[in-house]
Design an enzyme around this catalytic site. Structure first.
Site, short mmCIF file in Angstrom:
data_model
loop_
_atom_site.label_atom_id
_atom_site.label_comp_id
_atom_site.label_asym_id
_atom_site.label_seq_id
_atom_site.Cartn_x
_atom_site.Cartn_y
_atom_site.Cartn_z
CB CYS A 16 1.56 18.31 13.73
SG CYS A 16 2.77 19.36 12.86
CB CYS A 48 2.79 16.13 10.46
SG CYS A 48 1.51 17.33 10.01
CB CYS A 57 2.65 20.47 7.93
SG CYS A 57 3.59 20.52 9.47
CG HIS A 73 -7.65 40.48 10.59
ND1 HIS A 73 -8.49 41.24 9.79
CD2 HIS A 73 -8.16 40.55 11.85
CE1 HIS A 73 -9.46 41.74 10.54
NE2 HIS A 73 -9.28 41.34 11.78
CG ASN A 108 -4.61 45.97 4.73
OD1 ASN A 108 -5.82 45.80 4.79
ND2 ASN A 108 -4.07 47.12 4.41
CB VAL A 109 -3.48 39.13 5.34
CG1 VAL A 109 -4.45 39.13 6.51
CG2 VAL A 109 -4.24 38.98 4.01
#
EC number: 2.3.1.286
Length: 282
Positions: free
Chosen positions: A151, A181, A178, A139, A122-123
């Protein structure tokens, strides 16, 4: 009469299974909790089992004719980022709002009495929300992001969820970016056909977990909850961890069978079964 006898026999078998499972928990010197999507169903989370189940949870995608496997594909972050973040942004907000069901608290209490670790596909971060701090997420986690441009930025915690149109399930700008970057960010989750997932956060936790299992193998009981055969990662981990002892408790509504013949299968949901076991363990 045969039907009544058959029903009585099933009830007796179930009660014996619960008593045997409670005995394994009481006698365990250490405990490993292995959890799949079925663990979160009693908290109100969808388990995405089958196209129909997914569409019941997300009706807009039925109108669009999109299946879970098609949406959980990293290619959308490059080809159609508004669609990708519509899906994952909605899930992130859902998981942030969800309160773990009472079964998590039962497991947490048992864990306070013996060394315990968690292994999960599970996430959703529900174990951490319930107070567990030794969680191996095979996962990854929707609560962490990585740079799509690779990057060199380290994985970072997810911030504000983008606004999402409820009719189209598309996210509106600005999308997560991000911090180094400025390129598009994506969840640090292993998706279908995913060659760009960054395992640097999950990998060390998994390594430490396997070292811990080796150290505790002879005294270990494994409680596997809501892990199916469609993605068998969790079931395989549970079976390998109990190969030496057979001390496996498999809680699964649809697929409770222990195919290698060593362990206890209970055909029921997570919360109700954990409540029944707790009454017998206490």
């Amino acid at each position: 009469m045969r039907n009544e006898a058959s029903g009585s026999g099933r009830s007796e078998h179930r009660l014996m299974s619960l008593h045997d499972a409670a005995g394994l928990i009481r006698d365990a010197g250490a405990m490993l909790i292995c959890a799949g999507a079925g663990m979160g169903v009693d908290s109100g989370l969808p388990d995405f089992r089958g196209t129909e189940g997914f569409w019941r949870a997300y009706p807009p995608y039925e109108r669009l004719g999109l299946r879970f496997e098609e949406l959980a594909d990293p290619v959308h972050f490059a080809d159609d980022p508004a669609l990708a973040w519509g899906f994952y942004g909605h899930r992130l907000e859902l998981y942030r709002r969800t309160v773990p069901h009472a079964g998590f608290g039962i497991l947490r209490r048992w864990a306070s009495e013996r060394p315990t670790r968690v292994f999960t596909s599970n996430v959703d971060g529900q174990f951490q929300k319930a107070g567990f701090d030794r969680v191996a997420e095979v996962h990854g986690s929707i609560h962490h992001l990585q740079c799509l441009a690779d990057c060199g930025q380290e994985i970072w915690p997810a911030g504000e969820v983008p606004a999402i149109d409820g009719e189209t399930m598309r996210a509106r700008d600005p999308l997560p970016a991000c911090p180094s970057c400025g390129a598009l960010a994506r969840p640090n989750i292993l998706m279908f056909g995913d060659w760009s997932w960054d395992p640097s956060r999950s990998g060390p936790d998994l390594q430490r977990l396997h070292e811990w299992i080796r150290a505790h193998r002879r005294e270990l009981a494994v409680i596997e909850i809501g892990a199916g055969t469609a993605v068998p990662t969790v079931r395989k981990e549970a079976e390998l961890a109990t190969a030496a002892t057979g001390a496996l408790i498999r809680i699964n509504v649809r697929e409770p069978e222990v195919r290698h013949g060593r362990g206890i299968g209970i055909a029921a949901g997570a919360e109700s079964t954990l409540r029944e076991l707790d009454a017998l363990v206490s």
